[in-house]
Design a protein around this motif. Structure first.
Motif, PDB file in Angstrom:
ATOM      1  N   ALA A   1      27.443  18.953 -34.950  1.00  0.00           N
ATOM      2  CA  ALA A   1      26.058  19.221 -35.360  1.00  0.00           C
ATOM      3  C   ALA A   1      25.153  19.323 -34.158  1.00  0.00           C
ATOM      4  O   ALA A   1      25.484  18.871 -33.059  1.00  0.00           O
ATOM      5  N   SER A   2      23.999  19.908 -34.405  1.00  0.00           N
ATOM      6  CA  SER A   2      22.878  19.848 -33.464  1.00  0.00           C
ATOM      7  C   SER A   2      22.089  18.590 -33.816  1.00  0.00           C
ATOM      8  O   SER A   2      21.826  18.319 -34.988  1.00  0.00           O
ATOM      9  N   GLY A   3      21.700  17.829 -32.800  1.00  0.00           N
ATOM     10  CA  GLY A   3      21.104  16.516 -33.033  1.00  0.00           C
ATOM     11  C   GLY A   3      19.789  16.530 -33.784  1.00  0.00           C
ATOM     12  O   GLY A   3      19.505  15.619 -34.565  1.00  0.00           O
ATOM     13  N   THR A   4      18.979  17.554 -33.555  1.00  0.00           N
ATOM     14  CA  THR A   4      17.694  17.603 -34.258  1.00  0.00           C
ATOM     15  C   THR A   4      17.902  18.013 -35.713  1.00  0.00           C
ATOM     16  O   THR A   4      17.245  17.513 -36.617  1.00  0.00           O
TER      17      THR A   4
ATOM     18  N   THR B   1      29.290  15.130 -33.258  1.00  0.00           N
ATOM     19  CA  THR B   1      29.807  15.555 -31.965  1.00  0.00           C
ATOM     20  C   THR B   1      29.382  16.999 -31.729  1.00  0.00           C
ATOM     21  O   THR B   1      28.582  17.556 -32.487  1.00  0.00           O
ATOM     22  N   SER B   2      29.894  17.579 -30.614  1.00  0.00           N
ATOM     23  CA  SER B   2      29.568  18.967 -30.290  1.00  0.00           C
ATOM     24  C   SER B   2      30.791  19.566 -29.618  1.00  0.00           C
ATOM     25  O   SER B   2      31.868  18.951 -29.634  1.00  0.00           O
ATOM     26  N   SER B   3      30.635  20.705 -28.974  1.00  0.00           N
ATOM     27  CA  SER B   3      31.780  21.255 -28.249  1.00  0.00           C
ATOM     28  C   SER B   3      32.012  20.491 -26.947  1.00  0.00           C
ATOM     29  O   SER B   3      32.958  20.749 -26.235  1.00  0.00           O
ATOM     30  N   ASP B   4      31.141  19.522 -26.622  1.00  0.00           N
ATOM     31  CA  ASP B   4      31.392  18.611 -25.501  1.00  0.00           C
ATOM     32  C   ASP B   4      32.224  17.436 -25.994  1.00  0.00           C
ATOM     33  O   ASP B   4      32.309  17.180 -27.184  1.00  0.00           O
ATOM     34  N   SER B   5      32.765  16.706 -25.015  1.00  0.00           N
ATOM     35  CA  SER B   5      33.555  15.533 -25.345  1.00  0.00           C
ATOM     36  C   SER B   5      32.609  14.349 -25.533  1.00  0.00           C
ATOM     37  O   SER B   5      32.436  13.521 -24.638  1.00  0.00           O
TER      38      SER B   5
ATOM     39  N   VAL C   1      29.738   8.151 -25.127  1.00  0.00           N
ATOM     40  CA  VAL C   1      29.149   7.727 -26.397  1.00  0.00           C
ATOM     41  C   VAL C   1      27.640   7.759 -26.149  1.00  0.00           C
ATOM     42  O   VAL C   1      27.164   7.200 -25.163  1.00  0.00           O
ATOM     43  N   ILE C   2      26.914   8.449 -27.016  1.00  0.00           N
ATOM     44  CA  ILE C   2      25.479   8.628 -26.755  1.00  0.00           C
ATOM     45  C   ILE C   2      24.653   8.071 -27.910  1.00  0.00           C
ATOM     46  O   ILE C   2      24.844   8.458 -29.070  1.00  0.00           O
ATOM     47  N   ALA C   3      23.761   7.148 -27.574  1.00  0.00           N
ATOM     48  CA  ALA C   3      22.822   6.609 -28.563  1.00  0.00           C
ATOM     49  C   ALA C   3      21.659   7.588 -28.699  1.00  0.00           C
ATOM     50  O   ALA C   3      21.047   7.969 -27.713  1.00  0.00           O
TER      51      ALA C   3
ATOM     52  N   GLY D   1      17.762  24.807 -24.171  1.00  0.00           N
ATOM     53  CA  GLY D   1      19.071  25.471 -24.260  1.00  0.00           C
ATOM     54  C   GLY D   1      19.750  25.177 -25.593  1.00  0.00           C
ATOM     55  O   GLY D   1      20.090  26.089 -26.348  1.00  0.00           O
ATOM     56  N   HIS D   2      19.924  23.892 -25.909  1.00  0.00           N
ATOM     57  CA  HIS D   2      20.578  23.525 -27.183  1.00  0.00           C
ATOM     58  C   HIS D   2      19.758  23.949 -28.387  1.00  0.00           C
ATOM     59  O   HIS D   2      20.297  24.094 -29.487  1.00  0.00           O
ATOM     60  N   ARG D   3      18.470  24.092 -28.194  1.00  0.00           N
ATOM     61  CA  ARG D   3      17.611  24.473 -29.318  1.00  0.00           C
ATOM     62  C   ARG D   3      17.461  25.983 -29.403  1.00  0.00           C
ATOM     63  O   ARG D   3      16.726  26.484 -30.247  1.00  0.00           O
TER      64      ARG D   3
HETATM   65  O1  R1P Z   1      22.282  18.547 -30.205  1.00  0.00           O
HETATM   66  P1  R1P Z   1      22.124  17.340 -29.328  1.00  0.00           P
HETATM   67  O2  R1P Z   1      22.148  16.047 -30.055  1.00  0.00           O
HETATM   68  O3  R1P Z   1      20.902  17.464 -28.430  1.00  0.00           O
HETATM   69  O4  R1P Z   1      23.423  17.260 -28.415  1.00  0.00           O
HETATM   70  C1  R1P Z   1      23.603  17.891 -27.184  1.00  0.00           C
HETATM   71  O5  R1P Z   1      23.529  16.891 -26.214  1.00  0.00           O
HETATM   72  C2  R1P Z   1      24.822  16.414 -25.988  1.00  0.00           C
HETATM   73  C3  R1P Z   1      24.940  15.602 -24.756  1.00  0.00           C
HETATM   74  O6  R1P Z   1      24.041  15.994 -23.738  1.00  0.00           O
HETATM   75  C4  R1P Z   1      25.644  17.653 -25.971  1.00  0.00           C
HETATM   76  O7  R1P Z   1      26.982  17.418 -26.194  1.00  0.00           O
HETATM   77  C5  R1P Z   1      24.983  18.499 -27.051  1.00  0.00           C
HETATM   78  O8  R1P Z   1      25.676  18.443 -28.214  1.00  0.00           O
END
Ligand code: R1P
Ligand code: MN
Ligand code: MN
Length: 401
Positions: free
Chosen positions: A146-149, A169-173, A208-210, A305-307
């Protein structure tokens, strides 16, 4: 003469042309190139207008770097004395922030990262159960790419009802957990991420990202500045360690502290990009002889970028350009400024993920002959900073100075 280095990573400001882009589904992606095109065509007018204006980066050779990376036409900008310009390409298998930064700092990633499948559920039953147990809940929400927003607006209400953490998660690890700062608790979210981190790092999940947020159903949900990344440590000593072990200072501005798990770093300044640019300007005045100031400006990536916000990305480039002008004008003889990026995040590309691209490498050494650098390796950035500072380099890079 004093010798100082300022290494500035414009997060995600790639310039296309990566030979292995197709393997990532990114053949043709070009963050800077597509922003320049969109601005020229009047498709990025929101809050700005006309062609992309980056006179300072242009004077360091940005247009030449873009042409070199993706076989475009070099712009006609007049270069500053002492400008060094080229581009670099990555060998690590990830197009993520830690891979890019570690490799720029001399350490390509030797392992395959673990990525979660683009499926629902994205996480296996064991990880899902562990997360819920550590959170003290009966389950988790999300469990997908997903996209975080987007995911907090979709699941925020359910999160407030059930109290379950939103995991995605995303295409990143990455394993990201979004939770409401007040309803779930910021401290509790940070403790949950910290407890999960060693387990996920063992599985070669990079971070792991809070992702705390606030707000309510009526007014909508917004992420706060209390994001925290629990990152796996780099696999070998990096440029930061080389410099620190030589008895020099390493000052981190922005996410650098998180990205290197604090290793080899003496001080950390965090904040929004405008504040970080001010910190860089202050560092150019005050940094000690022999020191490295290592900067990451993340908003290009996280806010634009992500947005997939082309106009926002263009505005951010124009504003960073102005800040870098002050920095370039304040440099002293014996200083080295390098401006580069860690990966791409083309705001015109399908999806919301990073894009595999080459990155610009722009340098400035006042009073020293400049010139073209050609297509370099990411690790050459570390070797060059080490050579400039006169500290022993490790790893495969070759200085371009
Ligand atoms: O869509 P958000 O939550 O901003 O996530 C983005 O930020 C993550 C880590 O920087 C990336 O893997 C990407 O998915
Ligand atoms: Mn990044
Ligand atoms: Mn990103």
């Amino acid at each position: 003469m004093t010798r100082r280095a300022f290494l500035v990573v414009l997060d995600s400001v790639g310039c296309g042309g990566a030979p292995d882009a197709a393997a990532f589904g990114d053949a043709g992606a070009n963050t800077l190139g597509h922003i320049v095109q969109a601005c020229a065509a009047g498709r990025a007018e929101h809050g700005r207008s006309g062609p992309l204006r980056t006179p300072v980066l242009d004077s360091l050779g940005l247009r030449g770097a873009m042409a070199l990376a993706a076989e475009g036409t070099p712009g006609g900008a007049v270069l500053r004395d002492g400008a060094l310009w080229g581009c670099a390409q990555e060998v690590s298998r990830g197009k993520d922030t830690p891979s890019g930064h570690w490799e720029l700092a001399g350490v390509p990633v030797p392992w395959e990262w673990h990525y979660f499948p683009r499926a629902v559920p994205a996480f296996d039953a064991e990880l899902t159960a562990l997360t819920a147990r550590l959170a003290g809940t009966d389950g988790i929400l999300g469990n997908c790419h997903a996209s975080g927003t987007e995911i907090i607006s979709r699941l925020g209400a359910e999160h407030l009802r059930s109290g379950w953490p939103i995991c995605y998660t995303s295409s990143d690890s990455v394993f990201q957990i979004a939770a409401h700062e007040d309803a779930f608790g910021l401290d509790r979210l940070h403790r949950l991420c910290a407890a999960l981190a060693p387990v996920l790092h063992d599985r070669k999940v990079g971070r792991v990202i809070a992702r705390p947020f606030r707000g309510d159903v009526a007014g909508g949900f917004t992420r706060t500045g209390n994001r925290h990344d629990y990152a796996i440590a780099p696999p070998a000593p990096t440029l930061c360690d080389w410099v620190q072990r030589a008895g020099r200072r390493v000052d981190a501005i922005g996410k650098i502290g998180d990205i290197f798990s604090g290793q080899g770093i003496d001080s950390v300044v965090t904040g929004g990009d405008a504040a970080l640019m001010d910190a860089l300007k202050a560092a150019v005045v005050a940094a000690p002889d022999g020191g490295l100031t290592f900067v990451n400006l993340v908003e290009f990536d996280s806010l634009y970028g992500h947005r997939r916000d082309v106009a926002g990305y263009a505005r951010a480039l124009e504003s960073a350009d102005a800040g870098l002008g002050r920095v370039a004008d304040t440099l002293r003889p014996g200083d080295l400024l390098l401006v580069t990026a860690d990966h791409g995040n083309d705001p015109t590309w399908p999806g919301t993920d990073h894009t595999r691209e080459r990155v610009p490498v722009l340098g400035l050494r006042p009073g020293v002959q400049g010139g073209p650098l050609g297509v370099r390796a990411f690790v050459d950035v570390a070797a060059s900073v080490a050579a400039h500072l006169g500290v022993p380099a490790q790893g495969p890079g070759r200085s371009f100075l």
